[in-house]
Design a protein around this motif. Structure first.
Motif, PDB file in Angstrom:
ATOM      1  N   ARG A 257       0.836  -1.206   0.000  1.00  0.00           N
ATOM      2  CA  ARG A 257       0.000   0.000   0.000  1.00  0.00           C
ATOM      3  C   ARG A 257       0.871   1.255   0.000  1.00  0.00           C
ATOM      4  O   ARG A 257       0.573   2.229  -0.683  1.00  0.00           O
ATOM      5  N   ALA A 258       1.942   1.232   0.772  1.00  0.00           N
ATOM      6  CA  ALA A 258       2.821   2.397   0.830  1.00  0.00           C
ATOM      7  C   ALA A 258       3.496   2.631  -0.523  1.00  0.00           C
ATOM      8  O   ALA A 258       3.595   3.773  -0.993  1.00  0.00           O
ATOM      9  N   LEU A 259       3.957   1.555  -1.159  1.00  0.00           N
ATOM     10  CA  LEU A 259       4.620   1.686  -2.454  1.00  0.00           C
ATOM     11  C   LEU A 259       3.656   2.145  -3.539  1.00  0.00           C
ATOM     12  O   LEU A 259       4.062   2.791  -4.518  1.00  0.00           O
ATOM     13  N   ALA A 260       2.372   1.810  -3.389  1.00  0.00           N
ATOM     14  CA  ALA A 260       1.361   2.225  -4.366  1.00  0.00           C
ATOM     15  C   ALA A 260       0.823   3.625  -4.079  1.00  0.00           C
ATOM     16  O   ALA A 260      -0.018   4.133  -4.828  1.00  0.00           O
ATOM     17  N   GLY A 261       1.293   4.254  -2.971  1.00  0.00           N
ATOM     18  CA  GLY A 261       0.849   5.596  -2.638  1.00  0.00           C
ATOM     19  C   GLY A 261      -0.534   5.641  -2.031  1.00  0.00           C
ATOM     20  O   GLY A 261      -1.174   6.704  -2.017  1.00  0.00           O
ATOM     21  N   GLU A 262      -1.016   4.524  -1.511  1.00  0.00           N
ATOM     22  CA  GLU A 262      -2.342   4.486  -0.908  1.00  0.00           C
ATOM     23  C   GLU A 262      -2.266   4.935   0.550  1.00  0.00           C
ATOM     24  O   GLU A 262      -1.200   4.988   1.161  1.00  0.00           O
ATOM     25  N   ALA A 263      -3.440   5.272   1.115  1.00  0.00           N
ATOM     26  CA  ALA A 263      -3.500   5.760   2.497  1.00  0.00           C
ATOM     27  C   ALA A 263      -2.946   4.713   3.458  1.00  0.00           C
ATOM     28  O   ALA A 263      -3.177   3.507   3.294  1.00  0.00           O
ATOM     29  N   TYR A 264      -2.203   5.190   4.455  1.00  0.00           N
ATOM     30  CA  TYR A 264      -1.562   4.282   5.401  1.00  0.00           C
ATOM     31  C   TYR A 264      -2.586   3.619   6.319  1.00  0.00           C
ATOM     32  O   TYR A 264      -3.520   4.260   6.797  1.00  0.00           O
ATOM     33  N   ARG A 265      -2.396   2.323   6.517  1.00  0.00           N
ATOM     34  CA  ARG A 265      -3.162   1.585   7.513  1.00  0.00           C
ATOM     35  C   ARG A 265      -2.174   0.896   8.437  1.00  0.00           C
ATOM     36  O   ARG A 265      -1.209   0.275   7.974  1.00  0.00           O
ATOM     37  N   GLY A 266      -2.418   0.995   9.743  1.00  0.00           N
ATOM     38  CA  GLY A 266      -1.539   0.383  10.715  1.00  0.00           C
ATOM     39  C   GLY A 266      -1.604  -1.132  10.661  1.00  0.00           C
ATOM     40  O   GLY A 266      -2.506  -1.716  10.055  1.00  0.00           O
ATOM     41  N   PRO A 267      -0.655  -1.799  11.325  1.00  0.00           N
ATOM     42  CA  PRO A 267      -0.614  -3.265  11.317  1.00  0.00           C
ATOM     43  C   PRO A 267      -1.899  -3.906  11.847  1.00  0.00           C
ATOM     44  O   PRO A 267      -2.396  -4.867  11.262  1.00  0.00           O
ATOM     45  N   LEU A 268      -2.435  -3.365  12.944  1.00  0.00           N
ATOM     46  CA  LEU A 268      -3.635  -3.954  13.532  1.00  0.00           C
ATOM     47  C   LEU A 268      -4.833  -3.794  12.597  1.00  0.00           C
ATOM     48  O   LEU A 268      -5.619  -4.736  12.395  1.00  0.00           O
ATOM     49  N   GLU A 269      -4.972  -2.599  12.023  1.00  0.00           N
ATOM     50  CA  GLU A 269      -6.074  -2.369  11.086  1.00  0.00           C
ATOM     51  C   GLU A 269      -5.925  -3.245   9.850  1.00  0.00           C
ATOM     52  O   GLU A 269      -6.909  -3.815   9.350  1.00  0.00           O
ATOM     53  N   THR A 270      -4.703  -3.364   9.362  1.00  0.00           N
ATOM     54  CA  THR A 270      -4.452  -4.210   8.195  1.00  0.00           C
ATOM     55  C   THR A 270      -4.812  -5.654   8.483  1.00  0.00           C
ATOM     56  O   THR A 270      -5.478  -6.325   7.683  1.00  0.00           O
ATOM     57  N   PHE A 271      -4.396  -6.143   9.648  1.00  0.00           N
ATOM     58  CA  PHE A 271      -4.690  -7.526  10.031  1.00  0.00           C
ATOM     59  C   PHE A 271      -6.195  -7.745  10.158  1.00  0.00           C
ATOM     60  O   PHE A 271      -6.742  -8.745   9.681  1.00  0.00           O
ATOM     61  N   THR A 272      -6.876  -6.781  10.801  1.00  0.00           N
ATOM     62  CA  THR A 272      -8.321  -6.894  11.001  1.00  0.00           C
ATOM     63  C   THR A 272      -9.056  -6.930   9.664  1.00  0.00           C
ATOM     64  O   THR A 272      -9.975  -7.736   9.459  1.00  0.00           O
ATOM     65  N   ARG A 273      -8.667  -6.074   8.731  1.00  0.00           N
ATOM     66  CA  ARG A 273      -9.322  -6.027   7.425  1.00  0.00           C
ATOM     67  C   ARG A 273      -9.048  -7.303   6.628  1.00  0.00           C
ATOM     68  O   ARG A 273      -9.911  -7.769   5.891  1.00  0.00           O
ATOM     69  N   LEU A 274      -7.855  -7.851   6.776  1.00  0.00           N
ATOM     70  CA  LEU A 274      -7.539  -9.084   6.074  1.00  0.00           C
ATOM     71  C   LEU A 274      -8.362 -10.256   6.606  1.00  0.00           C
ATOM     72  O   LEU A 274      -8.823 -11.103   5.844  1.00  0.00           O
ATOM     73  N   VAL A 275      -8.574 -10.273   7.925  1.00  0.00           N
ATOM     74  CA  VAL A 275      -9.274 -11.397   8.548  1.00  0.00           C
ATOM     75  C   VAL A 275     -10.788 -11.233   8.475  1.00  0.00           C
ATOM     76  O   VAL A 275     -11.517 -12.169   8.112  1.00  0.00           O
ATOM     77  N   ARG A 276     -11.296 -10.030   8.808  1.00  0.00           N
ATOM     78  CA  ARG A 276     -12.750  -9.833   8.916  1.00  0.00           C
ATOM     79  C   ARG A 276     -13.362  -9.093   7.741  1.00  0.00           C
ATOM     80  O   ARG A 276     -14.583  -8.903   7.700  1.00  0.00           O
ATOM     81  N   GLY A 277     -12.554  -8.646   6.796  1.00  0.00           N
ATOM     82  CA  GLY A 277     -13.084  -7.962   5.631  1.00  0.00           C
ATOM     83  C   GLY A 277     -13.126  -6.456   5.803  1.00  0.00           C
ATOM     84  O   GLY A 277     -12.758  -5.916   6.857  1.00  0.00           O
TER      85      GLY A 277
END
Length: 330
Positions: A257-277
């Motif tokens: 996401r950082a390399l693509a210039g997208e908005a930053y998401r923290g590790p916990l938020e990233t993990f939550t979105r990956l697991v719960r959608g």
């Protein structure tokens, strides 16, 4: 002339003995990295792709769109840095173990103490090496995911840029600190993963017949001695990688996401979105989410068996070869 050759050979043998860990690590790492890299490339793609796909289908897709070179894109990065990462890692690991031995810490002849000493050496190695390896791994991830990153930006790539171009782009966008994007996750993954890796390897080698000095004792009668390094390396590589795999997935996603210039998401938020959608009001089933987190683990397991089994096999082979070189007469 014979005397000159003899003196050169003696000096060469002495050099190899003094630098045994470095020479053995380099030899083993080049071989294992080359054979395991295509699987590592597929693993990175599986971690970030949105639509589930089987490994054979993904491999066929990569081959059709990018050719054989697609599996080896970014290979020269680990090959170039292998001299630093592997040599330094094994040296720090070995020196830490020597410190424990000299201080008589955890010196009981048990697999528990052997594993804990290996864990300490691995943690020290992983933590220190991460400062040097993080920029190179970030560039490797960038090279492996060039097409996915371009798609996120809405750009169509006719040809993926080279490694130097990737470095320039990262530096142009975020400066020198851009090369350390996701460093905290990289640091945590390497420290935890390397400590678990060496803990398991040393504990298993002790159980299967190696004492604290590194000397080989009798192995179980059902196991050929020359298979012990491959078995211990494979099992420790697979199991330690499985334990830290979710952390690696989050790290790769944050970096993408950082390399693509997208908005930053923290590790916990990233993990939550990956697991719960992405929809908090309608979360995915936990099992389905964890399945996504562990997507690519199968190919990673095969990579670990190949890479770490060969690594320790050739490391032991090279070390034994150096140990049996003739010594110069004083």
């Amino acid at each position: 002339m014979d005397g000159t050759n003899s003196n050169f050979q003696a000096a060469y043998n002495d050099f190899l003995r003094r630098n045994k860990a470095v020479v053995a690590a380099l030899t083993a790492s080049y071989i294992s990295t080359f054979f395991g890299y295509p699987l590592d490339s597929l693993k990175s793609r599986l971690q970030t792709i949105k639509t589930p796909i089987s490994v054979p289908r993904l491999a066929a897709l990569v081959y059709r769109e990018e050719g054989v070179i697609g599996f080896y894109r970014g290979l020269w990065i680990p090959l170039m840095t292998i001299s630093f990462v592997r040599a330094a890692s094994f040296t720090i690991y070995a020196r830490t173990k020597e410190l424990f031995r000299d201080k008589h810490w955890l010196e009981r002849d048990s697999f528990v103490d052997a594993g804990l000493v290996g864990c300490a050496g691995g943690a020290m190695s992983g933590a220190l090496i991460s400062f040097g390896s993080a920029p190179f791994e970030l560039v490797k991830v960038r090279r492996q995911l060039e097409y996915a990153i371009a798609e996120s930006k809405g750009v169509s790539l006719a040809k993926a840029p080279g490694t130097l171009d990737a470095v320039k782009e990262i530096f142009k966008t975020n400066g020198l600190t851009g090369l350390y994007t996701g460093f905290r996750l990289h640091f945590a993954r390497d420290t935890l993963g390397t400590s678990l890796y060496f803990l398991e390897y040393d504990a298993m080698r002790h159980v299967l017949g190696r004492d604290r000095t590194g000397e080989q004792r009798l192995t179980p009668p059902w196991l050929p001695a020359n298979l012990v390094p491959f078995l211990c390396g494979s099992l420790s590589g697979v199991s330690s990688w499985a334990l830290i795999y979710p952390l690696d997935v989050v790290k790769t996603k944050v970096q993408q996401r950082a390399l693509a210039g997208e908005a930053y998401r923290g590790p916990l938020e990233t993990f939550t979105r990956l697991v719960r959608g992405t929809d908090p009001a309608n979360p995915k089933p936990l099992l389905a989410g964890m399945t996504r987190i562990y997507r690519g683990l199968g190919v990673s397991a095969i990579r670990s068996i190949t890479t770490h089994g060969l690594l320790w096999t050739f490391f032991d082979y090279t070390s034994n070869y150096i140990d049996h070189l003739p010594r110069s007469e004083r």
